[in-house]
Design a protein around this motif. Structure first.
Motif, PDB file in Angstrom:
ATOM      1  N   LEU A 123      -2.538   4.850  11.845  1.00  0.00           N
ATOM      2  CA  LEU A 123      -1.351   4.584  12.653  1.00  0.00           C
ATOM      3  C   LEU A 123      -0.103   4.292  11.820  1.00  0.00           C
ATOM      4  CD1 LEU A 123      -2.854   2.391  15.517  1.00  0.00           C
ATOM      5  CD2 LEU A 123      -2.271   4.821  15.570  1.00  0.00           C
ATOM      6  N   ARG A 124      -0.256   4.289  10.480  1.00  0.00           N
ATOM      7  CA  ARG A 124       0.931   4.098   9.650  1.00  0.00           C
ATOM      8  C   ARG A 124       1.905   5.260   9.864  1.00  0.00           C
ATOM      9  NH1 ARG A 124      -1.748   3.660   3.851  1.00  0.00           N
ATOM     10  NH2 ARG A 124      -2.907   5.358   4.845  1.00  0.00           N
ATOM     11  N   LEU A 125       3.167   4.934   9.938  1.00  0.00           N
ATOM     12  CA  LEU A 125       4.189   5.958  10.098  1.00  0.00           C
ATOM     13  C   LEU A 125       4.673   6.481   8.748  1.00  0.00           C
ATOM     14  CD1 LEU A 125       6.143   4.342  13.054  1.00  0.00           C
ATOM     15  CD2 LEU A 125       4.387   6.119  13.140  1.00  0.00           C
ATOM     16  N   ASP A 126       4.162   5.908   7.677  1.00  0.00           N
ATOM     17  CA  ASP A 126       4.437   6.362   6.316  1.00  0.00           C
ATOM     18  C   ASP A 126       3.104   6.391   5.584  1.00  0.00           C
ATOM     19  OD1 ASP A 126       5.108   6.782   3.690  1.00  0.00           O
ATOM     20  OD2 ASP A 126       6.561   5.154   3.561  1.00  0.00           O
ATOM     21  N   ALA A 127       2.632   7.573   5.248  1.00  0.00           N
ATOM     22  CA  ALA A 127       1.316   7.710   4.616  1.00  0.00           C
ATOM     23  C   ALA A 127       1.252   7.052   3.246  1.00  0.00           C
ATOM     24  CB  ALA A 127       0.954   9.197   4.500  1.00  0.00           C
ATOM     25  N   GLU A 128       2.417   6.816   2.619  1.00  0.00           N
ATOM     26  CA  GLU A 128       2.444   6.194   1.299  1.00  0.00           C
ATOM     27  C   GLU A 128       2.453   4.661   1.374  1.00  0.00           C
ATOM     28  OE1 GLU A 128       2.206   8.054  -1.447  1.00  0.00           O
ATOM     29  OE2 GLU A 128       2.048   9.751  -0.069  1.00  0.00           O
ATOM     30  N   ALA A 129       2.560   4.111   2.572  1.00  0.00           N
ATOM     31  CA  ALA A 129       2.617   2.651   2.729  1.00  0.00           C
ATOM     32  C   ALA A 129       1.261   2.033   2.434  1.00  0.00           C
ATOM     33  CB  ALA A 129       3.064   2.305   4.146  1.00  0.00           C
ATOM     34  N   PRO A 130       1.232   0.739   2.092  1.00  0.00           N
ATOM     35  CA  PRO A 130      -0.051   0.084   1.818  1.00  0.00           C
ATOM     36  C   PRO A 130      -0.888  -0.070   3.085  1.00  0.00           C
ATOM     37  CG  PRO A 130       1.731  -1.528   1.854  1.00  0.00           C
ATOM     38  CD  PRO A 130       2.377  -0.169   1.932  1.00  0.00           C
ATOM     39  N   THR A 131      -2.159  -0.390   2.897  1.00  0.00           N
ATOM     40  CA  THR A 131      -3.034  -0.658   4.038  1.00  0.00           C
ATOM     41  C   THR A 131      -2.531  -1.889   4.779  1.00  0.00           C
ATOM     42  OG1 THR A 131      -4.958   0.289   2.932  1.00  0.00           O
ATOM     43  CG2 THR A 131      -5.389  -1.264   4.726  1.00  0.00           C
ATOM     44  N   PRO A 132      -2.339  -1.806   6.087  1.00  0.00           N
ATOM     45  CA  PRO A 132      -1.843  -2.963   6.846  1.00  0.00           C
ATOM     46  C   PRO A 132      -2.800  -4.153   6.756  1.00  0.00           C
ATOM     47  CG  PRO A 132      -1.659  -0.948   8.130  1.00  0.00           C
ATOM     48  CD  PRO A 132      -2.490  -0.611   6.939  1.00  0.00           C
ATOM     49  N   SER A 133      -2.247  -5.347   6.871  1.00  0.00           N
ATOM     50  CA  SER A 133      -3.039  -6.579   6.853  1.00  0.00           C
ATOM     51  C   SER A 133      -4.158  -6.542   7.891  1.00  0.00           C
ATOM     52  CB  SER A 133      -2.127  -7.775   7.133  1.00  0.00           C
ATOM     53  OG  SER A 133      -2.873  -8.927   7.466  1.00  0.00           O
ATOM     54  N   VAL A 134      -5.268  -7.215   7.569  1.00  0.00           N
ATOM     55  CA  VAL A 134      -6.377  -7.314   8.521  1.00  0.00           C
ATOM     56  C   VAL A 134      -5.949  -8.034   9.798  1.00  0.00           C
ATOM     57  CG1 VAL A 134      -7.293  -9.514   7.663  1.00  0.00           C
ATOM     58  CG2 VAL A 134      -8.863  -7.826   8.664  1.00  0.00           C
ATOM     59  N   GLU A 135      -4.826  -8.763   9.744  1.00  0.00           N
ATOM     60  CA  GLU A 135      -4.334  -9.497  10.911  1.00  0.00           C
ATOM     61  C   GLU A 135      -3.207  -8.763  11.639  1.00  0.00           C
ATOM     62  OE1 GLU A 135      -5.458 -14.030   9.720  1.00  0.00           O
ATOM     63  OE2 GLU A 135      -3.860 -13.084   8.567  1.00  0.00           O
ATOM     64  N   THR A 136      -3.088  -7.471  11.389  1.00  0.00           N
ATOM     65  CA  THR A 136      -2.036  -6.670  12.012  1.00  0.00           C
ATOM     66  C   THR A 136      -2.065  -6.740  13.530  1.00  0.00           C
ATOM     67  OG1 THR A 136      -1.860  -5.143  10.140  1.00  0.00           O
ATOM     68  CG2 THR A 136      -1.177  -4.310  12.313  1.00  0.00           C
TER      69      THR A 136
END
Length: 245
Positions: free
Chosen positions: A110-123
């Motif tokens: 669901l990231r809108l930028d494939a280069e972004a880091p993995t979202p926090s487990v608390e997203t």
């Protein structure tokens, strides 16, 4: 080093330096919390802001900028946040259950930028809260109370009037769902908490204004600090003069 006083000039500078001023404010207020190791030992904790994202075709959609796993709040910049499709993330909370590995895989998708880091487990917890800015810390002073034998009673005494107390649940999908249930029940009963107190875990604050969310966090932790102060006081023995020779 305690969190510095809020600087309106610095906040404006950060807001102006980013294409999305809300992200700039999020960076500034995150660093402000991260400057105090007593709040975010070893870079822990996470922050987020809800904004909008414009795709290449000009369409916009709600986005959650949430701290990526491994980022340090003391030095975080825009690259430390992951832009996540907010509405899609919230739809995941309609599921009855979801393993954390599957949840993280879905959040990466669901990231809108494939280069972004993995979202926090608390997203998903950040996504569920109906406020623009959300802050979360594992403050030492708060954890000293939240991990004590009588943690529930002490937490109720300190924060119960205006915060929502959340029993221990492993961070991830299950915790987000538990918070949604507790929040819905609290609001239905006429409450409007200004923060979450997670037993054995930490503190969440939130507001539609970056400064207000940050100040609520510092105020919540200050309650714990004041409550601990008498227990930390050490009575020094009286120093006596040596007897004359």
């Amino acid at each position: 080093m305690p969190a510095a006083a809020w600087s309106a000039a610095e906040a404006r500078r950060f807001a102006a330096a980013h294409a999305d001023p809300l992200v700039g404010l999020r960076i500034y207020s995150s660093r402000r919390l991260g400057a105090d190791p007593g709040l975010v030992l070893h870079g822990g904790g996470n922050t987020s802001v809800k904004s909008t994202w414009a795709d290449p075709l000009g369409a916009t959609r709600p986005v959650l900028w949430v701290k990526g796993s491994g980022a340090d709040l003391a030095t975080i910049d825009a690259r430390g946040f992951a832009p996540v499709d907010l509405e899609a993330a919230r739809r995941l909370l309609a599921l009855e259950r979801m393993g954390d590995a599957a949840m993280l895989a879905e959040l990466r998708r669901l990231r809108l930028d494939a280069e972004a880091p993995t979202p926090s487990v608390e997203t998903l917890l950040h996504a569920s809260l109906p406020f623009r800015f959300v802050d979360h810390t594992h403050a030492d002073d708060a954890l000293a109370i939240l991990t004590a034998r009588d943690a529930t009673r002490r937490a109720e005494d300190l924060w119960g009037e205006d915060h929502l107390l959340v029993p221990w649940v492993m961070p991830g999908f299950d915790l987000a769902r538990r918070v949604v249930d507790l929040w819905t029940r609290a609001v239905a009963n006429g409450r409007r908490p200004i923060g979450l107190i997670l037993l054995r875990h930490g503190v969440f604050s939130f507001a539609d204004d970056a400064r207000e969310s940050c100040e609520r966090m510092l105020a919540a932790v200050a309650r714990a600090r004041r409550a601990r102060a008498p227990r930390l006081a050490v009575t020094r023995p009286e120093r006596r003069r040596p007897a004359p020779l």
